[in-house]
Design a protein around this motif. Sequence first.
Motif, PDB file in Angstrom:
ATOM      1  N   ASN A  32      -3.801  -2.204  -4.297  1.00  0.00           N
ATOM      2  CA  ASN A  32      -2.569  -1.170  -4.231  1.00  0.00           C
ATOM      3  C   ASN A  32      -1.708  -1.274  -5.679  1.00  0.00           C
ATOM      4  OD1 ASN A  32       0.758  -1.347  -3.688  1.00  0.00           O
ATOM      5  ND2 ASN A  32      -0.188   0.119  -2.576  1.00  0.00           N
ATOM      6  N   THR A  36      -1.503   1.813  -8.036  1.00  0.00           N
ATOM      7  CA  THR A  36      -0.097   2.466  -8.611  1.00  0.00           C
ATOM      8  C   THR A  36       0.075   2.395 -10.001  1.00  0.00           C
ATOM      9  OG1 THR A  36       1.101   1.413  -6.690  1.00  0.00           O
ATOM     10  CG2 THR A  36       2.452   1.854  -8.532  1.00  0.00           C
ATOM     11  N   ALA A  51       3.010   5.988  -5.357  1.00  0.00           N
ATOM     12  CA  ALA A  51       3.918   4.812  -4.841  1.00  0.00           C
ATOM     13  C   ALA A  51       4.836   5.387  -3.473  1.00  0.00           C
ATOM     14  CB  ALA A  51       5.105   4.842  -5.999  1.00  0.00           C
ATOM     15  N   SER A  54       2.088   4.779  -0.643  1.00  0.00           N
ATOM     16  CA  SER A  54       1.853   3.293  -0.512  1.00  0.00           C
ATOM     17  C   SER A  54       2.947   2.902   0.173  1.00  0.00           C
ATOM     18  CB  SER A  54       1.515   2.741  -1.686  1.00  0.00           C
ATOM     19  OG  SER A  54       0.405   3.230  -2.560  1.00  0.00           O
ATOM     20  N   ASN A 282       6.828  -2.744  -5.942  1.00  0.00           N
ATOM     21  CA  ASN A 282       5.359  -3.076  -6.235  1.00  0.00           C
ATOM     22  C   ASN A 282       5.076  -4.449  -6.567  1.00  0.00           C
ATOM     23  OD1 ASN A 282       2.631  -2.697  -7.797  1.00  0.00           O
ATOM     24  ND2 ASN A 282       2.474  -1.647  -5.860  1.00  0.00           N
TER      25      ASN A 282
END
Length: 455
Positions: A32, A36, A51, A54, A282
């Motif tokens: 992930n 990103t 983003a 996700s 993130n």
Amino acid sequence: MNQTFSRKGKIKQLLIILIPILITQLAMFSMNFFDTMMSGHYSSKDLAGVAIGSSLWMPVFTGLSGILLAVTPIVAQSYGGRKREEVAFSVIQGVYLAIIMAIIVLIAGGLALNPILSTMKLETIVHEKAHDYLVALSYGIIPLFIYNVIRSFIDALGKTRVTMLITLLALPINIIFNYLLIFGKLGFPELGGVGAGYATAITYWLITLIAIFIIHKHSSFSTFGIFQKLYFVSLSKWKEILLIGIPIGFAIFFETSIFAAVTLFMSNFNTTTIAAHQAALNFASFLYMIPLSISMALTIVVGFEIGANRYKDAKQYSWIGITIAVIMAFLCGVILFLLRTEVAAIYTKDLEVVQLTAQFLIYAIFFQLSDAIQAPVQGALRGYKDVNITFIMALISYWIIGLPFGYYLANYTSWGAFGYWIGLIVGLAIGAICLISRLIHVQRKNLFMEKKNAV
């Protein structure tokens, strides 16, 4: 995994189990992370789209896969209690559930994705990127859910190095396919952020196939006979998995979906703020892999000791794990504070986004401190199969306290977008305090029963 007789022995065994889990979690989250980051280097629109995609996917995945985490304490207690014959049956029933859950996600996603994105009032290009990224990712949902069951089985036996090696093998493949499909290299189509979704789906398939091969060939797992016998659906075993797993899943869902909710509210801000918020979130989630890994390790060792009726050992493991998590949180907090601008620059070349992300990362430091307590406590409680309180506290701390307070700060004070982060930090801290109290209660209750039975 073996019985230990000293604190030093427990620390050693916990670290032997923990370190591979941590590496595995960091590697899996890196998929992930690289989605990103590499999308951000393609364009800020792709960064925002991926983003947001996700942020919508993670609460669904972590919440539903949290249900499958019930396989870990079930197998760990069966293994600790020397009931090997129950293990394969439990794992196969978990696989059946995983497939059904994945199909439900695909159907629900097909119906709800566009309406959800439409409520966010995104720029058209960002909306399209988020939608197409999630569609691409959906091709890997079924194998991903199956892998979570297989991984729970492998980890419950204390063989966490195996899942670490599987994930480390898959990570470079994910990065390579990201590079090929995002930027259109070596004749592959240039898909931008959407390519990251296809790359991750491919990786999910590879992880699952490798895991199935290993449990067939490796002597540590093949003796359990997983996938070597056809079992009919057992509603009673499903009930056991769901009774333990649903509270776990809801607790995780309430925790992760709160960030998706904040993203929805963040859509009222400009694209720069959204991108900075998501980049900081993130990285904060990346750091969360440390207490989460400790949590998973504690579920294994505590479950193993409870299965063998060694309640004092289970208690010792719990507090050793929490102590390690707190120490790590302080170290990560100091490093993040000193290098926050450099961390922000990993995600984008846009100077304005970098500066704003660095400000958000200051608040991420306080996330780590509360996570260092609540995550390991949750893991220990799961080892005891005490899961309902974590679900209740996740609901209260995030949705009843954190989000309303954050909304007030963001919309009625000068804090702006930072208000949401402050609200969540407050909710997380309250939840951590309450979960500590529950753990102490459960430990005292079990030790009392142990003394009573000894008499």
